[in-house]
Design a protein around this motif. Structure first.
Motif, PDB file in Angstrom:
ATOM      1  N   ALA A   1     -10.549  -4.570 -37.854  1.00  0.00           N
ATOM      2  CA  ALA A   1      -9.289  -5.302 -37.899  1.00  0.00           C
ATOM      3  C   ALA A   1      -9.554  -6.778 -38.192  1.00  0.00           C
ATOM      4  O   ALA A   1     -10.349  -7.419 -37.513  1.00  0.00           O
ATOM      5  N   ASP A   2      -8.885  -7.304 -39.210  1.00  0.00           N
ATOM      6  CA  ASP A   2      -9.037  -8.719 -39.536  1.00  0.00           C
ATOM      7  C   ASP A   2      -7.688  -9.448 -39.438  1.00  0.00           C
ATOM      8  O   ASP A   2      -7.501 -10.510 -40.011  1.00  0.00           O
ATOM      9  N   GLY A   3      -6.769  -8.843 -38.735  1.00  0.00           N
ATOM     10  CA  GLY A   3      -5.437  -9.425 -38.545  1.00  0.00           C
ATOM     11  C   GLY A   3      -4.806  -8.842 -37.301  1.00  0.00           C
ATOM     12  O   GLY A   3      -5.510  -8.506 -36.336  1.00  0.00           O
ATOM     13  N   PRO A   4      -3.479  -8.693 -37.289  1.00  0.00           N
ATOM     14  CA  PRO A   4      -2.806  -8.134 -36.103  1.00  0.00           C
ATOM     15  C   PRO A   4      -3.353  -6.769 -35.728  1.00  0.00           C
ATOM     16  O   PRO A   4      -3.768  -5.979 -36.582  1.00  0.00           O
TER      17      PRO A   4
ATOM     18  N   ILE B   1       1.627  -5.232 -29.777  1.00  0.00           N
ATOM     19  CA  ILE B   1       1.002  -5.747 -30.983  1.00  0.00           C
ATOM     20  C   ILE B   1       0.595  -7.196 -30.737  1.00  0.00           C
ATOM     21  O   ILE B   1       1.383  -7.990 -30.200  1.00  0.00           O
ATOM     22  N   TRP B   2      -0.623  -7.539 -31.147  1.00  0.00           N
ATOM     23  CA  TRP B   2      -1.194  -8.862 -30.915  1.00  0.00           C
ATOM     24  C   TRP B   2      -1.682  -9.448 -32.231  1.00  0.00           C
ATOM     25  O   TRP B   2      -2.027  -8.706 -33.151  1.00  0.00           O
ATOM     26  N   PRO B   3      -1.752 -10.768 -32.341  1.00  0.00           N
ATOM     27  CA  PRO B   3      -2.176 -11.381 -33.598  1.00  0.00           C
ATOM     28  C   PRO B   3      -3.628 -11.106 -33.961  1.00  0.00           C
ATOM     29  O   PRO B   3      -3.985 -11.114 -35.138  1.00  0.00           O
ATOM     30  N   ASP B   4      -4.463 -10.838 -32.958  1.00  0.00           N
ATOM     31  CA  ASP B   4      -5.866 -10.527 -33.224  1.00  0.00           C
ATOM     32  C   ASP B   4      -6.492  -9.925 -31.975  1.00  0.00           C
ATOM     33  O   ASP B   4      -5.877  -9.868 -30.907  1.00  0.00           O
ATOM     34  N   VAL B   5      -7.727  -9.460 -32.131  1.00  0.00           N
ATOM     35  CA  VAL B   5      -8.430  -8.809 -31.019  1.00  0.00           C
ATOM     36  C   VAL B   5      -8.645  -9.765 -29.858  1.00  0.00           C
ATOM     37  O   VAL B   5      -8.522  -9.384 -28.688  1.00  0.00           O
ATOM     38  N   ALA B   6      -8.954 -11.017 -30.158  1.00  0.00           N
ATOM     39  CA  ALA B   6      -9.233 -11.990 -29.099  1.00  0.00           C
ATOM     40  C   ALA B   6      -8.027 -12.182 -28.189  1.00  0.00           C
ATOM     41  O   ALA B   6      -8.166 -12.246 -26.962  1.00  0.00           O
ATOM     42  N   ALA B   7      -6.843 -12.274 -28.763  1.00  0.00           N
ATOM     43  CA  ALA B   7      -5.634 -12.474 -27.961  1.00  0.00           C
ATOM     44  C   ALA B   7      -5.371 -11.268 -27.074  1.00  0.00           C
ATOM     45  O   ALA B   7      -4.989 -11.405 -25.894  1.00  0.00           O
ATOM     46  N   MET B   8      -5.570 -10.077 -27.604  1.00  0.00           N
ATOM     47  CA  MET B   8      -5.357  -8.870 -26.813  1.00  0.00           C
ATOM     48  C   MET B   8      -6.367  -8.775 -25.677  1.00  0.00           C
ATOM     49  O   MET B   8      -6.021  -8.470 -24.531  1.00  0.00           O
TER      50      MET B   8
ATOM     51  N   ILE C   1      -5.192  -0.641 -36.474  1.00  0.00           N
ATOM     52  CA  ILE C   1      -4.870  -1.665 -37.453  1.00  0.00           C
ATOM     53  C   ILE C   1      -3.470  -1.353 -37.974  1.00  0.00           C
ATOM     54  O   ILE C   1      -3.022  -0.204 -37.940  1.00  0.00           O
ATOM     55  N   LEU C   2      -2.769  -2.374 -38.449  1.00  0.00           N
ATOM     56  CA  LEU C   2      -1.409  -2.214 -38.949  1.00  0.00           C
ATOM     57  C   LEU C   2      -1.445  -2.119 -40.463  1.00  0.00           C
ATOM     58  O   LEU C   2      -2.021  -2.982 -41.128  1.00  0.00           O
ATOM     59  N   LEU C   3      -0.834  -1.079 -41.001  1.00  0.00           N
ATOM     60  CA  LEU C   3      -0.823  -0.850 -42.438  1.00  0.00           C
ATOM     61  C   LEU C   3       0.424  -1.416 -43.099  1.00  0.00           C
ATOM     62  O   LEU C   3       0.342  -2.073 -44.130  1.00  0.00           O
ATOM     63  N   SER C   4       1.588  -1.135 -42.531  1.00  0.00           N
ATOM     64  CA  SER C   4       2.853  -1.582 -43.112  1.00  0.00           C
ATOM     65  C   SER C   4       3.968  -1.333 -42.106  1.00  0.00           C
ATOM     66  O   SER C   4       3.759  -0.710 -41.065  1.00  0.00           O
ATOM     67  N   ASP C   5       5.156  -1.827 -42.416  1.00  0.00           N
ATOM     68  CA  ASP C   5       6.323  -1.540 -41.596  1.00  0.00           C
ATOM     69  C   ASP C   5       7.569  -1.596 -42.459  1.00  0.00           C
ATOM     70  O   ASP C   5       7.552  -2.134 -43.559  1.00  0.00           O
ATOM     71  N   HIS C   6       8.651  -0.995 -41.963  1.00  0.00           N
ATOM     72  CA  HIS C   6       9.935  -1.130 -42.634  1.00  0.00           C
ATOM     73  C   HIS C   6      11.047  -1.073 -41.593  1.00  0.00           C
ATOM     74  O   HIS C   6      10.877  -0.528 -40.507  1.00  0.00           O
ATOM     75  N   GLY C   7      12.165  -1.691 -41.934  1.00  0.00           N
ATOM     76  CA  GLY C   7      13.261  -1.822 -40.984  1.00  0.00           C
ATOM     77  C   GLY C   7      13.171  -3.145 -40.254  1.00  0.00           C
ATOM     78  O   GLY C   7      12.428  -4.058 -40.643  1.00  0.00           O
TER      79      GLY C   7
END
Length: 233
Positions: free
Chosen positions: A119-122, A175-182, A213-219
């Motif tokens: 994971a390099d993001g949320p 959901i967190w912005p990165d691993v460190a925050a979680m 890792i987050l791939l995409s979202d809709h709505g």
């Protein structure tokens, strides 16, 4: 192909829509089982407040499912049971995920297949447990402290508690912005204390921990995608 996990949330406004959604916890099971390409799936209710509470939120419901790939997941979550939920909801949001780590069982199964992608993001975290009936009161005595703390954490992007059976089957999703925050949240305060109590006293009959890792979202949820930056206070 790599497994994709979809987690869909639906908010219902009118009393008739809420009653319909509650009934679907039983009535939609046949339709879910017949959905093309579906693997593991669960129909869930949600908790009140920050979500990590024993009181049910009668206006919000969730559907978790696994799929062989994202194309299948997108097609399926736009049709069938998912489309019927969306047609009656006043708001809905679906997030597509891929597991990077998963330990434990859910209803006797190991539902999530992991990838070695870093994971390099949320990042999303899911914990699920079957609480032993005899200690449910002690467990729910701890959860409000965790709920209040996670709700106050400025780093958390999204948080909710869902479950199949009130009081005894509990899922937390955040959901967190990165691993460190979680990790900073998980290793300190009431959450860390509760985890130690679980280990010391054996509160859970079954448990599962997973990261995605987050791939995409809709709505949208509360008028926006939870994956976008929050507006300054």
């Amino acid at each position: 192909m790599q497994q994709v996990v979809s987690l869909s949330f639906y908010r219902f406004g009118s009393l008739s829509a809420r009653l319909w959604a509650f009934a679907q916890m039983g009535l939609a099971r046949r339709g879910m089982a017949r959905t093309p390409g579906i693997g593991f799936w669960k129909l869930c209710g949600t908790g009140t407040g920050e979500g990590f509470t024993p009181g049910p939120n009668w206006s919000v419901y969730a559907i978790l499912a696994t799929w062989p790939d994202e194309a299948t997941a997108r097609a399926a979550t736009a049709s069938g049971v998912f489309a019927r939920y969306r047609a009656r909801a006043i708001e809905d949001w679906t997030v597509m995920l891929r597991a990077t780590d998963a330990r434990g069982h859910w209803s006797g199964e190991t539902p999530f297949q992991t990838t070695d992608r870093i994971a390099d993001g949320p990042i999303a975290a899911l914990t699920r447990a079957t609480i032993k009936p005899g200690i449910a009161r002690k467990f729910w005595g701890r959860v409000p402290n965790i709920s209040a703390r996670i709700g106050q954490d400025p780093a958390v992007m999204f948080k909710i508690g869902i479950g199949e059976v009130p009081l005894l089957h509990q899922v937390t999703f955040s959901i967190w912005p990165d691993v460190a925050a979680m990790n900073a949240f998980a290793r300190t305060g009431p959450h860390a204390e509760a985890i130690r109590a679980v280990r010391d006293h054996g509160w859970f009959a079954e448990e599962l921990y997973a990261r995605f890792i987050l791939l995409s979202d809709h709505g949208s949820w509360e008028g926006r995608s939870p994956l976008t930056a929050k507006e300054p206070a």
